[in-house]
Design an enzyme around this catalytic site. Structure first.
Site, PDB file in Angstrom:
ATOM      1  N   ASP A  73      -0.486  38.864  -7.642  1.00 36.01           N
ATOM      2  CA  ASP A  73      -0.250  40.598  -7.855  1.00 36.01           C
ATOM      3  C   ASP A  73      -0.658  41.160  -6.439  1.00 36.01           C
ATOM      4  O   ASP A  73      -1.311  40.519  -5.605  1.00 36.01           O
ATOM      5  CB  ASP A  73      -1.013  41.154  -8.855  1.00 36.01           C
ATOM      6  N   ARG A  74      -0.108  42.406  -6.397  1.00 34.76           N
ATOM      7  CA  ARG A  74      -0.320  43.173  -5.294  1.00 34.76           C
ATOM      8  C   ARG A  74      -1.852  43.368  -4.875  1.00 34.76           C
ATOM      9  O   ARG A  74      -2.009  43.222  -3.203  1.00 34.76           O
ATOM     10  CB  ARG A  74       0.493  44.599  -5.388  1.00 34.76           C
TER      11      ARG A  74
END
Length: 311
Positions: free
Chosen positions: A143-144
Protein backbone atom coordinates in the site's frame (compact mmCIF):
# COMPACT_ATOMS: atom_id res chain seq x y z
CA UNK A 1 -20.83 4.65 -19.21
CA UNK A 2 -17.92 2.57 -17.94
CA UNK A 3 -14.47 4.11 -18.06
CA UNK A 4 -11.19 2.64 -16.92
CA UNK A 5 -7.48 2.94 -17.56
CA UNK A 6 -6.48 -0.03 -19.67
CA UNK A 7 -4.35 -2.60 -17.80
CA UNK A 8 -4.22 -5.37 -20.42
CA UNK A 9 -2.79 -5.18 -23.94
CA UNK A 10 -4.27 -2.11 -25.61
CA UNK A 11 -4.60 -1.05 -29.24
CA UNK A 12 -2.72 2.14 -28.27
CA UNK A 13 0.82 2.00 -26.84
CA UNK A 14 1.92 3.49 -23.54
CA UNK A 15 2.67 7.19 -23.63
CA UNK A 16 4.90 8.76 -20.99
CA UNK A 17 4.53 5.63 -18.89
CA UNK A 18 0.73 5.66 -19.00
CA UNK A 19 -1.70 3.48 -20.84
CA UNK A 20 -4.76 4.89 -22.62
CA UNK A 21 -8.24 5.05 -21.18
CA UNK A 22 -11.10 2.95 -22.46
CA UNK A 23 -14.79 3.75 -22.35
CA UNK A 24 -17.68 1.44 -23.21
CA UNK A 25 -20.82 2.99 -24.63
CA UNK A 26 -23.60 1.78 -22.30
CA UNK A 27 -26.78 -0.06 -23.35
CA UNK A 28 -29.63 2.25 -24.24
CA UNK A 29 -27.40 5.20 -25.07
CA UNK A 30 -29.28 7.53 -27.46
CA UNK A 31 -28.11 7.75 -31.09
CA UNK A 32 -25.27 10.14 -31.79
CA UNK A 33 -21.63 10.36 -32.83
CA UNK A 34 -18.47 9.32 -31.06
CA UNK A 35 -17.36 12.96 -30.94
CA UNK A 36 -20.60 14.08 -29.30
CA UNK A 37 -20.38 11.22 -26.81
CA UNK A 38 -16.84 12.09 -25.73
CA UNK A 39 -17.46 15.82 -25.71
CA UNK A 40 -20.47 15.38 -23.44
CA UNK A 41 -18.38 13.36 -20.98
CA UNK A 42 -15.27 15.58 -21.06
CA UNK A 43 -16.23 18.98 -22.48
CA UNK A 44 -12.91 20.63 -21.61
CA UNK A 45 -10.77 18.21 -23.63
CA UNK A 46 -9.56 18.98 -27.16
CA UNK A 47 -11.21 16.05 -28.91
CA UNK A 48 -10.80 17.50 -32.41
CA UNK A 49 -7.01 17.44 -31.95
CA UNK A 50 -7.13 13.84 -30.77
CA UNK A 51 -9.25 12.73 -33.68
CA UNK A 52 -6.90 14.55 -36.06
CA UNK A 53 -3.91 12.78 -34.47
CA UNK A 54 -5.71 9.43 -34.92
CA UNK A 55 -5.53 8.85 -31.17
CA UNK A 56 -9.18 7.82 -30.73
CA UNK A 57 -9.48 4.18 -31.80
CA UNK A 58 -11.69 1.12 -31.49
CA UNK A 59 -10.75 -2.16 -29.81
CA UNK A 60 -8.85 -3.27 -32.93
CA UNK A 61 -6.81 -0.08 -33.11
CA UNK A 62 -8.68 1.38 -36.08
CA UNK A 63 -8.92 5.20 -35.81
CA UNK A 64 -12.49 6.37 -35.26
CA UNK A 65 -13.97 9.21 -37.27
CA UNK A 66 -15.63 11.95 -35.20
CA UNK A 67 -18.89 11.18 -37.01
CA UNK A 68 -18.70 7.43 -36.32
CA UNK A 69 -22.03 6.19 -34.88
CA UNK A 70 -21.93 5.80 -31.13
CA UNK A 71 -23.56 2.42 -30.61
CA UNK A 72 -24.00 0.53 -27.33
CA UNK A 73 -21.05 -1.75 -26.60
CA UNK A 74 -18.56 0.25 -28.66
CA UNK A 75 -15.15 0.30 -26.94
CA UNK A 76 -13.37 3.62 -27.44
CA UNK A 77 -9.67 3.90 -26.56
CA UNK A 78 -7.98 7.28 -26.16
CA UNK A 79 -5.34 9.20 -24.23
CA UNK A 80 -6.18 11.60 -21.44
CA UNK A 81 -3.76 13.47 -19.22
CA UNK A 82 -4.25 12.82 -15.49
CA UNK A 83 -4.79 15.68 -13.08
CA UNK A 84 -1.65 17.39 -11.74
CA UNK A 85 -0.05 15.61 -8.78
CA UNK A 86 2.32 16.71 -6.07
CA UNK A 87 5.58 14.80 -6.67
CA UNK A 88 6.58 12.35 -3.97
CA UNK A 89 10.05 13.62 -2.99
CA UNK A 90 11.63 10.18 -2.48
CA UNK A 91 13.45 7.92 -4.91
CA UNK A 92 12.94 4.29 -5.84
CA UNK A 93 15.99 2.13 -5.16
CA UNK A 94 16.55 -0.75 -7.62
CA UNK A 95 17.67 -3.92 -5.81
CA UNK A 96 17.69 -6.32 -8.76
CA UNK A 97 17.10 -6.08 -12.51
CA UNK A 98 17.73 -9.12 -14.68
CA UNK A 99 15.96 -11.89 -16.61
CA UNK A 100 12.57 -10.21 -16.65
CA UNK A 101 12.55 -9.57 -12.90
CA UNK A 102 12.81 -6.11 -11.34
CA UNK A 103 12.89 -5.72 -7.56
CA UNK A 104 12.75 -2.25 -6.03
CA UNK A 105 12.87 -0.66 -2.60
CA UNK A 106 9.70 1.45 -2.55
CA UNK A 107 9.59 4.65 -0.50
CA UNK A 108 6.73 5.66 1.74
CA UNK A 109 3.92 7.71 0.14
CA UNK A 110 4.41 6.28 -3.37
CA UNK A 111 1.53 4.18 -4.73
CA UNK A 112 2.32 0.83 -6.31
CA UNK A 113 -0.10 1.09 -9.23
CA UNK A 114 -1.77 4.12 -10.86
CA UNK A 115 -5.16 4.61 -9.25
CA UNK A 116 -7.40 7.46 -8.13
CA UNK A 117 -5.41 10.59 -7.34
CA UNK A 118 -2.08 8.81 -7.65
CA UNK A 119 -1.31 8.13 -11.31
CA UNK A 120 2.06 9.48 -12.35
CA UNK A 121 3.26 9.26 -8.76
CA UNK A 122 3.23 5.48 -8.71
CA UNK A 123 5.91 2.81 -8.94
CA UNK A 124 4.55 1.44 -12.20
CA UNK A 125 4.47 4.76 -14.08
CA UNK A 126 7.76 6.03 -12.67
CA UNK A 127 9.64 2.89 -13.65
CA UNK A 128 8.03 2.51 -17.06
CA UNK A 129 9.17 6.03 -17.87
CA UNK A 130 12.60 5.98 -16.22
CA UNK A 131 13.69 2.55 -17.47
CA UNK A 132 11.66 2.32 -20.69
CA UNK A 133 9.84 -0.81 -19.51
CA UNK A 134 6.35 -0.69 -21.03
CA UNK A 135 5.47 -4.22 -19.83
CA UNK A 136 6.41 -3.68 -16.19
CA UNK A 137 3.77 -4.84 -13.70
CA UNK A 138 4.00 -5.63 -9.96
CA UNK A 139 3.79 -9.25 -8.86
CA UNK A 140 2.10 -8.13 -5.62
CA UNK A 141 1.11 -4.91 -3.86
CA UNK A 142 2.39 -2.68 -1.13
CA UNK A 143 0.00 0.00 0.00
CA UNK A 144 1.00 3.60 -0.55
CA UNK A 145 2.08 4.24 3.04
CA UNK A 146 4.21 1.09 3.38
CA UNK A 147 7.82 1.15 2.18
CA UNK A 148 10.11 -1.69 1.22
CA UNK A 149 10.69 -4.60 -1.13
CA UNK A 150 8.40 -4.78 -4.15
CA UNK A 151 8.78 -7.48 -6.81
CA UNK A 152 7.87 -6.63 -10.43
CA UNK A 153 8.10 -8.39 -13.76
CA UNK A 154 9.09 -6.80 -17.06
CA UNK A 155 8.28 -9.74 -19.37
CA UNK A 156 4.57 -10.53 -19.95
CA UNK A 157 5.40 -14.26 -20.10
CA UNK A 158 6.60 -14.13 -16.48
CA UNK A 159 3.64 -12.31 -14.95
CA UNK A 160 1.55 -15.29 -13.92
CA UNK A 161 4.37 -17.46 -12.49
CA UNK A 162 5.54 -14.71 -10.14
CA UNK A 163 2.06 -13.40 -9.30
CA UNK A 164 0.98 -16.93 -8.39
CA UNK A 165 3.82 -17.19 -5.88
CA UNK A 166 2.23 -14.37 -3.91
CA UNK A 167 -1.36 -15.45 -4.50
CA UNK A 168 -0.58 -18.98 -3.28
CA UNK A 169 1.41 -17.72 -0.25
CA UNK A 170 4.65 -19.31 -1.39
CA UNK A 171 6.64 -16.20 -0.44
CA UNK A 172 8.12 -15.64 3.02
CA UNK A 173 7.56 -12.00 3.93
CA UNK A 174 9.29 -10.20 6.77
CA UNK A 175 8.16 -6.75 7.84
CA UNK A 176 9.57 -4.27 10.32
CA UNK A 177 7.62 -1.74 12.37
CA UNK A 178 8.38 0.91 14.97
CA UNK A 179 5.75 1.21 17.69
CA UNK A 180 5.46 1.82 21.45
CA UNK A 181 7.60 -0.43 23.63
CA UNK A 182 5.39 -3.02 25.33
CA UNK A 183 7.63 -3.60 28.34
CA UNK A 184 5.26 -5.95 30.15
CA UNK A 185 4.30 -8.06 27.12
CA UNK A 186 6.25 -11.29 26.52
CA UNK A 187 7.72 -11.84 23.05
CA UNK A 188 7.83 -13.57 20.65
CA UNK A 189 4.10 -14.12 20.29
CA UNK A 190 1.54 -14.92 17.62
CA UNK A 191 -1.52 -12.77 17.04
CA UNK A 192 -4.57 -14.51 15.56
CA UNK A 193 -7.88 -12.79 14.82
CA UNK A 194 -10.68 -12.49 12.34
CA UNK A 195 -10.41 -9.34 10.20
CA UNK A 196 -13.35 -7.94 8.28
CA UNK A 197 -13.09 -5.17 5.67
CA UNK A 198 -16.25 -3.63 4.22
CA UNK A 199 -15.81 -2.34 0.66
CA UNK A 200 -15.83 1.45 0.58
CA UNK A 201 -14.87 1.92 4.21
CA UNK A 202 -11.29 3.14 4.86
CA UNK A 203 -10.57 0.93 7.85
CA UNK A 204 -10.86 -2.77 8.63
CA UNK A 205 -11.85 -4.25 11.99
CA UNK A 206 -11.34 -7.32 14.12
CA UNK A 207 -14.57 -9.24 14.70
CA UNK A 208 -15.57 -12.41 16.55
CA UNK A 209 -15.20 -15.66 14.64
CA UNK A 210 -12.69 -18.12 13.24
CA UNK A 211 -9.30 -16.39 12.81
CA UNK A 212 -8.38 -15.56 9.22
CA UNK A 213 -5.28 -13.47 10.01
CA UNK A 214 -2.07 -14.70 11.65
CA UNK A 215 1.07 -12.69 12.46
CA UNK A 216 4.19 -13.69 14.40
CA UNK A 217 5.58 -10.70 16.30
CA UNK A 218 8.93 -10.24 18.03
CA UNK A 219 11.00 -7.36 19.40
CA UNK A 220 14.35 -6.91 17.69
CA UNK A 221 15.48 -3.62 19.26
CA UNK A 222 14.38 -1.45 22.18
CA UNK A 223 14.41 2.28 21.42
CA UNK A 224 13.48 3.79 24.78
CA UNK A 225 9.73 4.33 24.78
CA UNK A 226 9.54 2.63 21.38
CA UNK A 227 10.73 -0.64 19.93
CA UNK A 228 11.54 -2.12 16.58
CA UNK A 229 9.38 -5.16 15.85
CA UNK A 230 9.75 -8.02 13.39
CA UNK A 231 6.41 -9.02 11.85
CA UNK A 232 6.00 -12.31 10.00
CA UNK A 233 2.51 -12.58 8.51
CA UNK A 234 1.32 -15.96 7.24
CA UNK A 235 -1.87 -14.43 5.83
CA UNK A 236 -2.48 -11.20 3.93
CA UNK A 237 -5.64 -9.51 5.14
CA UNK A 238 -6.17 -5.79 4.54
CA UNK A 239 -4.39 -3.73 7.24
CA UNK A 240 -3.51 -6.95 9.07
CA UNK A 241 -0.20 -5.74 10.50
CA UNK A 242 -1.61 -2.39 11.58
CA UNK A 243 -4.58 -4.02 13.31
CA UNK A 244 -2.52 -6.70 15.02
CA UNK A 245 -0.04 -4.18 16.42
CA UNK A 246 -2.91 -1.97 17.60
CA UNK A 247 -4.60 -4.97 19.23
CA UNK A 248 -1.40 -5.58 21.21
CA UNK A 249 -1.55 -1.98 22.44
CA UNK A 250 1.25 -0.75 20.17
CA UNK A 251 -0.17 1.07 17.13
CA UNK A 252 2.50 1.63 14.50
CA UNK A 253 3.95 5.13 14.49
CA UNK A 254 2.61 7.40 11.76
CA UNK A 255 -0.52 5.30 11.14
CA UNK A 256 -3.28 7.40 9.53
CA UNK A 257 -5.93 4.75 10.23
CA UNK A 258 -5.46 3.20 13.67
CA UNK A 259 -6.35 3.99 16.37
CA UNK A 260 -7.75 7.29 14.98
CA UNK A 261 -8.53 8.09 11.36
CA UNK A 262 -6.36 11.06 10.36
CA UNK A 263 -6.98 13.22 7.31
CA UNK A 264 -3.54 13.96 5.92
CA UNK A 265 -3.12 17.11 3.83
CA UNK A 266 -2.05 16.69 0.21
CA UNK A 267 1.71 17.12 -0.01
CA UNK A 268 2.33 16.22 3.63
CA UNK A 269 5.25 13.80 3.47
CA UNK A 270 6.15 13.93 7.16
CA UNK A 271 5.42 11.34 9.86
CA UNK A 272 5.35 8.29 7.56
CA UNK A 273 3.86 4.98 8.64
CA UNK A 274 6.79 3.17 10.28
CA UNK A 275 6.11 -0.05 8.45
CA UNK A 276 8.65 -1.58 6.10
CA UNK A 277 8.58 -4.68 3.93
CA UNK A 278 12.08 -5.61 5.06
CA UNK A 279 12.62 -8.89 3.21
CA UNK A 280 11.03 -11.38 0.81
CA UNK A 281 12.24 -14.91 0.09
CA UNK A 282 10.92 -17.45 -2.40
CA UNK A 283 11.86 -20.27 -4.73
CA UNK A 284 12.11 -18.82 -8.23
CA UNK A 285 9.39 -20.40 -10.41
CA UNK A 286 11.63 -20.25 -13.49
CA UNK A 287 15.12 -21.14 -12.28
CA UNK A 288 14.24 -23.05 -9.11
CA UNK A 289 16.86 -21.13 -7.11
CA UNK A 290 16.19 -19.47 -3.77
CA UNK A 291 15.73 -15.71 -4.09
CA UNK A 292 16.00 -13.28 -1.22
CA UNK A 293 15.76 -9.50 -1.41
CA UNK A 294 16.26 -7.09 1.51
CA UNK A 295 15.32 -3.43 1.88
CA UNK A 296 18.06 -0.92 2.60
CA UNK A 297 15.65 1.61 4.10
CA UNK A 298 15.62 2.70 7.73
CA UNK A 299 12.75 3.55 10.05
CA UNK A 300 13.02 6.42 12.51
CA UNK A 301 11.10 7.39 15.64
CA UNK A 302 11.35 11.04 14.57
CA UNK A 303 8.00 12.15 13.12
CA UNK A 304 9.70 14.71 10.89
CA UNK A 305 12.33 12.36 9.50
CA UNK A 306 12.24 11.87 5.73
CA UNK A 307 12.17 8.49 4.09
CA UNK A 308 15.76 7.34 3.72
CA UNK A 309 17.90 4.58 2.25
CA UNK A 310 20.94 3.32 4.09
CA UNK A 311 24.22 3.90 2.32
Amino acid sequence: MTRRRVATRSPLPLRDGLGPDRVLVPPGHPPGTVRAFLLAAWPDDDWDARFAAREVVDRDGAPLDPAHPCRAGLAIHFYRDPAPEIPVPFDLDVLHHADGLLVVDKPHFLATIPRGRHIRESVVVRLRRALDLPDLVPAHRLDRMTAGVLVCTTDPALRRPYQQLFEQRQVTKEYEAVAPNLRDTPFPRTVRSRIDKIHGEPTAREVPGEPNAHTDVDVVEVLGDHARYRLLPTTGRTHQLRLHMWSLGAPILGDDFYPVLRNRAQGDFTDPLRLLARRVRFTDPISGETREFTSRRTLSTDSGAPDSVAE
